[in-house]
Design a protein around this motif. Structure first.
Motif, PDB file in Angstrom:
ATOM      1  N   VAL A   1      26.978   7.538   9.862  1.00  0.00           N
ATOM      2  CA  VAL A   1      25.619   7.007   9.901  1.00  0.00           C
ATOM      3  C   VAL A   1      24.800   7.819   8.907  1.00  0.00           C
ATOM      4  N   ILE A   2      24.194   7.147   7.923  1.00  0.00           N
ATOM      5  CA  ILE A   2      23.399   7.846   6.914  1.00  0.00           C
ATOM      6  C   ILE A   2      21.904   7.590   7.072  1.00  0.00           C
ATOM      7  N   PHE A   3      21.543   6.622   7.935  1.00  0.00           N
ATOM      8  CA  PHE A   3      20.129   6.340   8.203  1.00  0.00           C
ATOM      9  C   PHE A   3      20.050   5.617   9.532  1.00  0.00           C
ATOM     10  N   SER A   4      19.012   5.934  10.295  1.00  0.00           N
ATOM     11  CA  SER A   4      18.771   5.272  11.579  1.00  0.00           C
ATOM     12  C   SER A   4      17.328   4.813  11.643  1.00  0.00           C
TER      13      SER A   4
ATOM     14  N   ASP B   1      16.940  -2.782  19.251  1.00  0.00           N
ATOM     15  CA  ASP B   1      16.020  -1.653  19.335  1.00  0.00           C
ATOM     16  C   ASP B   1      16.477  -0.479  18.473  1.00  0.00           C
ATOM     17  N   THR B   2      17.629  -0.619  17.812  1.00  0.00           N
ATOM     18  CA  THR B   2      18.127   0.403  16.891  1.00  0.00           C
ATOM     19  C   THR B   2      18.881  -0.274  15.747  1.00  0.00           C
ATOM     20  N   GLN B   3      18.717   0.265  14.542  1.00  0.00           N
ATOM     21  CA  GLN B   3      19.461  -0.178  13.366  1.00  0.00           C
ATOM     22  C   GLN B   3      20.130   1.049  12.763  1.00  0.00           C
ATOM     23  N   LEU B   4      21.411   0.933  12.389  1.00  0.00           N
ATOM     24  CA  LEU B   4      22.139   2.036  11.765  1.00  0.00           C
ATOM     25  C   LEU B   4      22.687   1.583  10.419  1.00  0.00           C
ATOM     26  N   VAL B   5      22.554   2.448   9.397  1.00  0.00           N
ATOM     27  CA  VAL B   5      23.185   2.221   8.100  1.00  0.00           C
ATOM     28  C   VAL B   5      24.386   3.149   8.044  1.00  0.00           C
ATOM     29  N   ILE B   6      25.575   2.552   7.809  1.00  0.00           N
ATOM     30  CA  ILE B   6      26.822   3.307   7.899  1.00  0.00           C
ATOM     31  C   ILE B   6      27.563   3.240   6.567  1.00  0.00           C
ATOM     32  N   LYS B   7      27.984   4.424   6.103  1.00  0.00           N
ATOM     33  CA  LYS B   7      28.766   4.532   4.866  1.00  0.00           C
ATOM     34  C   LYS B   7      29.978   5.411   5.170  1.00  0.00           C
ATOM     35  N   ASP B   8      31.168   4.902   4.915  1.00  0.00           N
ATOM     36  CA  ASP B   8      32.401   5.672   5.126  1.00  0.00           C
ATOM     37  C   ASP B   8      32.459   6.275   6.531  1.00  0.00           C
TER      38      ASP B   8
ATOM     39  N   THR C   1       0.844  -1.185   0.000  1.00  0.00           N
ATOM     40  CA  THR C   1       0.000   0.000   0.000  1.00  0.00           C
ATOM     41  C   THR C   1       0.883   1.240   0.000  1.00  0.00           C
ATOM     42  N   MET C   2       0.407   2.287  -0.625  1.00  0.00           N
ATOM     43  CA  MET C   2       1.120   3.555  -0.646  1.00  0.00           C
ATOM     44  C   MET C   2       0.825   4.379   0.611  1.00  0.00           C
ATOM     45  N   ASP C   3      -0.069   3.884   1.466  1.00  0.00           N
ATOM     46  CA  ASP C   3      -0.366   4.554   2.730  1.00  0.00           C
ATOM     47  C   ASP C   3       0.773   4.253   3.698  1.00  0.00           C
ATOM     48  N   ILE C   4       1.632   5.216   3.925  1.00  0.00           N
ATOM     49  CA  ILE C   4       2.809   5.038   4.770  1.00  0.00           C
ATOM     50  C   ILE C   4       2.428   5.341   6.217  1.00  0.00           C
ATOM     51  N   THR C   5       2.602   4.349   7.080  1.00  0.00           N
ATOM     52  CA  THR C   5       2.219   4.508   8.482  1.00  0.00           C
ATOM     53  C   THR C   5       3.406   4.515   9.433  1.00  0.00           C
ATOM     54  N   ILE C   6       4.623   4.259   8.930  1.00  0.00           N
ATOM     55  CA  ILE C   6       5.775   4.256   9.825  1.00  0.00           C
ATOM     56  C   ILE C   6       5.900   5.652  10.449  1.00  0.00           C
ATOM     57  N   PRO C   7       5.926   5.734  11.770  1.00  0.00           N
ATOM     58  CA  PRO C   7       6.040   7.052  12.404  1.00  0.00           C
ATOM     59  C   PRO C   7       7.356   7.735  12.029  1.00  0.00           C
ATOM     60  N   LYS C   8       7.283   9.036  11.756  1.00  0.00           N
ATOM     61  CA  LYS C   8       8.479   9.779  11.345  1.00  0.00           C
ATOM     62  C   LYS C   8       9.550   9.801  12.428  1.00  0.00           C
ATOM     63  N   ASP C   9       9.157   9.591  13.694  1.00  0.00           N
ATOM     64  CA  ASP C   9      10.174   9.567  14.752  1.00  0.00           C
ATOM     65  C   ASP C   9      10.831   8.193  14.893  1.00  0.00           C
ATOM     66  N   LEU C  10      10.437   7.230  14.060  1.00  0.00           N
ATOM     67  CA  LEU C  10      11.031   5.897  14.089  1.00  0.00           C
ATOM     68  C   LEU C  10      12.244   5.792  13.158  1.00  0.00           C
ATOM     69  N   TYR C  11      12.405   6.757  12.255  1.00  0.00           N
ATOM     70  CA  TYR C  11      13.548   6.728  11.346  1.00  0.00           C
ATOM     71  C   TYR C  11      14.113   8.129  11.152  1.00  0.00           C
ATOM     72  N   SER C  12      15.387   8.166  10.717  1.00  0.00           N
ATOM     73  CA  SER C  12      16.046   9.454  10.531  1.00  0.00           C
ATOM     74  C   SER C  12      17.102   9.359   9.440  1.00  0.00           C
ATOM     75  N   ASN C  13      17.197  10.400   8.629  1.00  0.00           N
ATOM     76  CA  ASN C  13      18.238  10.544   7.625  1.00  0.00           C
ATOM     77  C   ASN C  13      19.352  11.469   8.108  1.00  0.00           C
TER      78      ASN C  13
END
Length: 160
Positions: free
Chosen positions: A91-94, A81-88, A21-33
């Motif tokens: 952290v580029i996404f949490s 309880d936390t996932q981090l995407v790391i480049k060089d 579905t295109m209805d996005i329900t993930i809370p904006k405080d659950l992820y960060s760029n």
């Protein structure tokens, strides 16, 4: 596939999935760029977090694998309880907050990832027994990860 004496959680292509579905329900405080320096082992120790898993896959379609680390607060249940995407070393996404065992999984295209997360409603029978989770597809566009669709993943209870 998997499970215990009375519960089974299906994975891969055999679990129940809703239509995307295109209805996005993930809370904006659950992820960060928000970009930040990769935490050192000492910083994690001081903050009370520990690395519970590390994986590597391409998330920004540059042909290079980024590092994805799973963190768990000391004494927490249902890690990570936390996932981090790391480049060089950045952290580029949490994926943060009350994940209760959430995860970041690769895509076949190398553009973005799937973020798996839970709501309180997924634990109506208690923290032992989730009824499912939500899987949000993120793509990499204009130097950030944006959610584009979601699916509900349902688990079934198996009784003798």
């Amino acid at each position: 596939q998997g499970g215990t004496d009375t519960r089974a959680q299906f994975s891969g292509e055999v679990e129940y999935r809703s239509y995307p579905t295109m209805d996005i329900t993930i809370p904006k405080d659950l992820y960060s760029n928000t970009k930040m320096k990769e935490p050192t082992s000492l910083e994690l120790l001081k903050s009370g977090d520990e690395i519970t898993n590390t994986s590597y896959f391409d998330v920004d379609k540059d042909g290079k694998k980024e590092k994805i680390i799973s963190l768990c607060s000391v004494g927490a249940n249902h890690c990570p309880d936390t996932q981090l995407v790391i480049k060089d070393n950045t952290v580029i996404f949490s994926l943060v907050g009350k994940l209760m065992g959430g995860s970041i999984d690769p895509t076949a295209t190398g553009n973005g990832f799937y973020a798996n997360w839970y709501t309180d409603k997924d634990f109506e029978k208690g923290l032992c027994c989730s009824s499912g989770n939500t899987r949000t597809r993120f793509i990499y566009k204009d130097n950030i990860f944006i959610p584009i669709f979601e699916q509900r993943i349902g688990y079934i209870e198996v009784n003798n």
